[in-house]
Design a protein around this motif. Structure first.
Motif, PDB file in Angstrom:
ATOM      1  N   LEU A 172       0.828  -1.205   0.000  1.00 17.95           N
ATOM      2  CA  LEU A 172       0.000   0.000   0.000  1.00 17.95           C
ATOM      3  C   LEU A 172       0.860   1.252   0.000  1.00 17.95           C
ATOM      4  O   LEU A 172       0.632   2.179  -0.789  1.00 17.95           O
ATOM      5  N   ALA A 173       1.863   1.292   0.852  1.00 18.02           N
ATOM      6  CA  ALA A 173       2.766   2.448   0.879  1.00 18.02           C
ATOM      7  C   ALA A 173       3.497   2.591  -0.450  1.00 18.02           C
ATOM      8  O   ALA A 173       3.656   3.701  -0.973  1.00 18.02           O
ATOM      9  N   GLY A 174       3.933   1.472  -1.021  1.00 20.41           N
ATOM     10  CA  GLY A 174       4.652   1.518  -2.289  1.00 20.41           C
ATOM     11  C   GLY A 174       3.800   2.055  -3.424  1.00 20.41           C
ATOM     12  O   GLY A 174       4.273   2.844  -4.249  1.00 20.41           O
ATOM     13  N   LEU A 175       2.541   1.641  -3.482  1.00 24.42           N
ATOM     14  CA  LEU A 175       1.644   2.128  -4.529  1.00 24.42           C
ATOM     15  C   LEU A 175       1.409   3.629  -4.382  1.00 24.42           C
ATOM     16  O   LEU A 175       1.386   4.359  -5.376  1.00 24.42           O
ATOM     17  N   CYS A 176       1.239   4.087  -3.157  1.00 24.41           N
ATOM     18  CA  CYS A 176       1.006   5.520  -2.929  1.00 24.41           C
ATOM     19  C   CYS A 176       2.244   6.355  -3.218  1.00 24.41           C
ATOM     20  O   CYS A 176       2.137   7.508  -3.648  1.00 24.41           O
ATOM     21  N   LEU A 177       3.419   5.778  -2.986  1.00 22.96           N
ATOM     22  CA  LEU A 177       4.677   6.514  -3.189  1.00 22.96           C
ATOM     23  C   LEU A 177       5.283   6.276  -4.563  1.00 22.96           C
ATOM     24  O   LEU A 177       6.234   6.971  -4.944  1.00 22.96           O
ATOM     25  N   GLY A 178       4.765   5.281  -5.298  1.00 16.62           N
ATOM     26  CA  GLY A 178       5.356   4.951  -6.586  1.00 16.62           C
ATOM     27  C   GLY A 178       6.707   4.283  -6.462  1.00 16.62           C
ATOM     28  O   GLY A 178       7.584   4.469  -7.312  1.00 16.62           O
ATOM     29  N   ARG A 179       6.882   3.467  -5.401  1.00 14.18           N
ATOM     30  CA  ARG A 179       8.165   2.789  -5.167  1.00 14.18           C
ATOM     31  C   ARG A 179       7.927   1.315  -4.890  1.00 14.18           C
ATOM     32  O   ARG A 179       6.864   0.941  -4.374  1.00 14.18           O
ATOM     33  N   PRO A 180       8.896   0.441  -5.177  1.00 15.21           N
ATOM     34  CA  PRO A 180       8.732  -0.985  -4.883  1.00 15.21           C
ATOM     35  C   PRO A 180       8.633  -1.216  -3.377  1.00 15.21           C
ATOM     36  O   PRO A 180       9.343  -0.556  -2.599  1.00 15.21           O
ATOM     37  N   PRO A 181       7.786  -2.139  -2.933  1.00 17.60           N
ATOM     38  CA  PRO A 181       7.622  -2.358  -1.491  1.00 17.60           C
ATOM     39  C   PRO A 181       8.887  -2.831  -0.793  1.00 17.60           C
ATOM     40  O   PRO A 181       9.108  -2.501   0.375  1.00 17.60           O
ATOM     41  N   TYR A 182       9.720  -3.582  -1.495  1.00 19.71           N
ATOM     42  CA  TYR A 182      10.935  -4.064  -0.832  1.00 19.71           C
ATOM     43  C   TYR A 182      11.893  -2.923  -0.510  1.00 19.71           C
ATOM     44  O   TYR A 182      12.639  -2.980   0.476  1.00 19.71           O
ATOM     45  N   GLU A 183      11.884  -1.847  -1.320  1.00 16.93           N
ATOM     46  CA  GLU A 183      12.719  -0.683  -1.017  1.00 16.93           C
ATOM     47  C   GLU A 183      12.255   0.003   0.262  1.00 16.93           C
ATOM     48  O   GLU A 183      13.075   0.453   1.077  1.00 16.93           O
ATOM     49  N   VAL A 230      -0.228   7.226   2.507  1.00 18.24           N
ATOM     50  CA  VAL A 230      -1.640   7.194   2.123  1.00 18.24           C
ATOM     51  C   VAL A 230      -2.257   8.579   2.228  1.00 18.24           C
ATOM     52  O   VAL A 230      -2.989   9.031   1.323  1.00 18.24           O
ATOM     53  N   ASN A 231      -1.982   9.290   3.307  1.00 18.20           N
ATOM     54  CA  ASN A 231      -2.571  10.622   3.481  1.00 18.20           C
ATOM     55  C   ASN A 231      -2.067  11.605   2.428  1.00 18.20           C
ATOM     56  O   ASN A 231      -2.834  12.438   1.933  1.00 18.20           O
ATOM     57  N   ASP A 232      -0.795  11.520   2.078  1.00 23.37           N
ATOM     58  CA  ASP A 232      -0.288  12.393   1.010  1.00 23.37           C
ATOM     59  C   ASP A 232      -0.963  12.068  -0.320  1.00 23.37           C
ATOM     60  O   ASP A 232      -1.289  12.960  -1.108  1.00 23.37           O
ATOM     61  N   PHE A 233      -1.165  10.775  -0.569  1.00 16.29           N
ATOM     62  CA  PHE A 233      -1.787  10.359  -1.820  1.00 16.29           C
ATOM     63  C   PHE A 233      -3.244  10.806  -1.904  1.00 16.29           C
ATOM     64  O   PHE A 233      -3.723  11.247  -2.954  1.00 16.29           O
ATOM     65  N   LEU A 234      -3.965  10.693  -0.793  1.00 18.97           N
ATOM     66  CA  LEU A 234      -5.395  11.012  -0.799  1.00 18.97           C
ATOM     67  C   LEU A 234      -5.684  12.508  -0.676  1.00 18.97           C
ATOM     68  O   LEU A 234      -6.825  12.921  -0.909  1.00 18.97           O
TER      69      LEU A 234
END
Length: 320
Positions: free
Chosen positions: A241-252, A273-277
């Motif tokens: 979820l964080a990766g999708l909102c930040l545009g980064r791979p989750p493992y990073e 999430v809050n920044d994305f929404l």
């Protein structure tokens, strides 16, 4: 290739981030490329429940979500089942093309029956995929943005289109499914994110509500944060979820958090999430219910014109 896009949602509660990354984001992009019909599937609410609930309230909220994420009613036809009788009439000839055994084998229907609030399985539940075929084919839809769990329904639509064309002559295109960047997002309990399972983050949630939901998310006792979808579904769900909102791979994101533990993971996810929404919330705050009702009235008119033409074509092909 020129496509006609058909997609939509049942008005059973607020749209959430699983909807957004599974389908809604595709809609926002596709509206600039292809004609699009977006269905408020109000009749389908009663497939898995005895009462429709706050159907009018939920429909309005759904429309406000659509407008807030960036769907443009000048480009997109937004309409509802109950306003288009000609669409629903297509269900009858389509049902004649599908066997009961094929309906009973549908894996998505089986899952929906498992989580149904009805005391017994209704006939409407079994025919749900055929009703969706009518939704897609009434406008000659050729591209259907869906999450992974809806793929079997699109396969039923493809089957109906082929069999109708074989029996009565070519009337319908055979549509294709289009999957989102994250076809099935994990919920805050590590399972599938779903309105009915109470494990989602609504698009309309405030920043404080979002933080409270993420604080309650299921993780584990291992302080070292790693991305492992099988062994650590709760942790992996938050990282995804964080990766999708930040545009980064989750493992990073996992590597950056390191030994920060669940508390740090939840803080990072909450901020992401809050920044994305934030822009979605800002657009929603500028809308009111009158905007939603006007959009729906206009869309219903356009969709019904299309449905009338298609039903007339079907009748002629069948010899009625």
């Amino acid at each position: 290739m020129n496509h006609v896009v058909l997609t939509g949602d049942r008005p059973t509660g607020p749209l959430h981030l699983g909807h957004y990354f599974g389908s809604l984001a595709n809609r926002v992009e596709l509206q600039h490329v292809h004609p699009m019909f977006v269905l408020v599937a109000d009749y389908q609410v009663i497939t898995d429940r005895d009462l429709p609930g706050e159907i009018q309230r939920n429909t309005t909220e759904l429309l406000l979500d659509y407008l807030a994420i960036g769907l443009d009613p000048a480009k997109v036809t937004i309409f509802q089942h109950s306003a288009i009788p000609e669409l629903n009439q297509l269900l009858l000839p389509f049902l004649s093309l599908v066997s009961t055994a094929e309906l009973q084998r549908n894996p998505t229907v089986k899952d929906e029956i498992l989580h149904s609030s009805q005391s017994a399985v209704s006939g409407l539940m079994l025919t749900y995929p055929v009703h969706q075929a009518a939704d897609i084919l009434f406008c000659k839809g050729t591209l259907v943005p869906v999450g992974k769990d809806q793929l079997p329904h699109v396969e039923v639509t493809r089957l109906v289109a082929r069999r109708f064309n074989e029996r009565y002559g070519r009337v319908f295109p055979v549509p294709e499914a289009m999957m989102g960047a994250q076809p099935q997002l994990r919920g805050l309990d590590g399972g599938k994110m779903s309105k009915s399972r109470g494990n989602s983050i609504p698009l309309k949630a405030t920043a404080d509500e979002t933080a409270a939901l993420i604080r309650r998310a299921v993780t584990d006792a291992d302080r070292r944060i790693t991305f492992d979808e099988e062994a650590r579904p709760g942790v992996a769900g938050l990282l995804t979820l964080a990766g999708l909102c930040l545009g980064r791979p989750p493992y990073e994101i996992a590597e950056k958090i390191g030994d920060g533990g669940a508390a740090r993971l939840k803080a990072v996810t909450t901020d992401a999430v809050n920044d994305f929404l934030r822009p979605i919330r800002a657009r929603r705050a500028e809308l009111d219910e009158a905007d939603a009702r006007a959009v729906l009235r206009a869309g219903n008119g356009r969709a019904r014109e299309r449905a009338v033409r298609t039903l007339d074509e079907v009748r002629r092909a069948m010899g009625f």
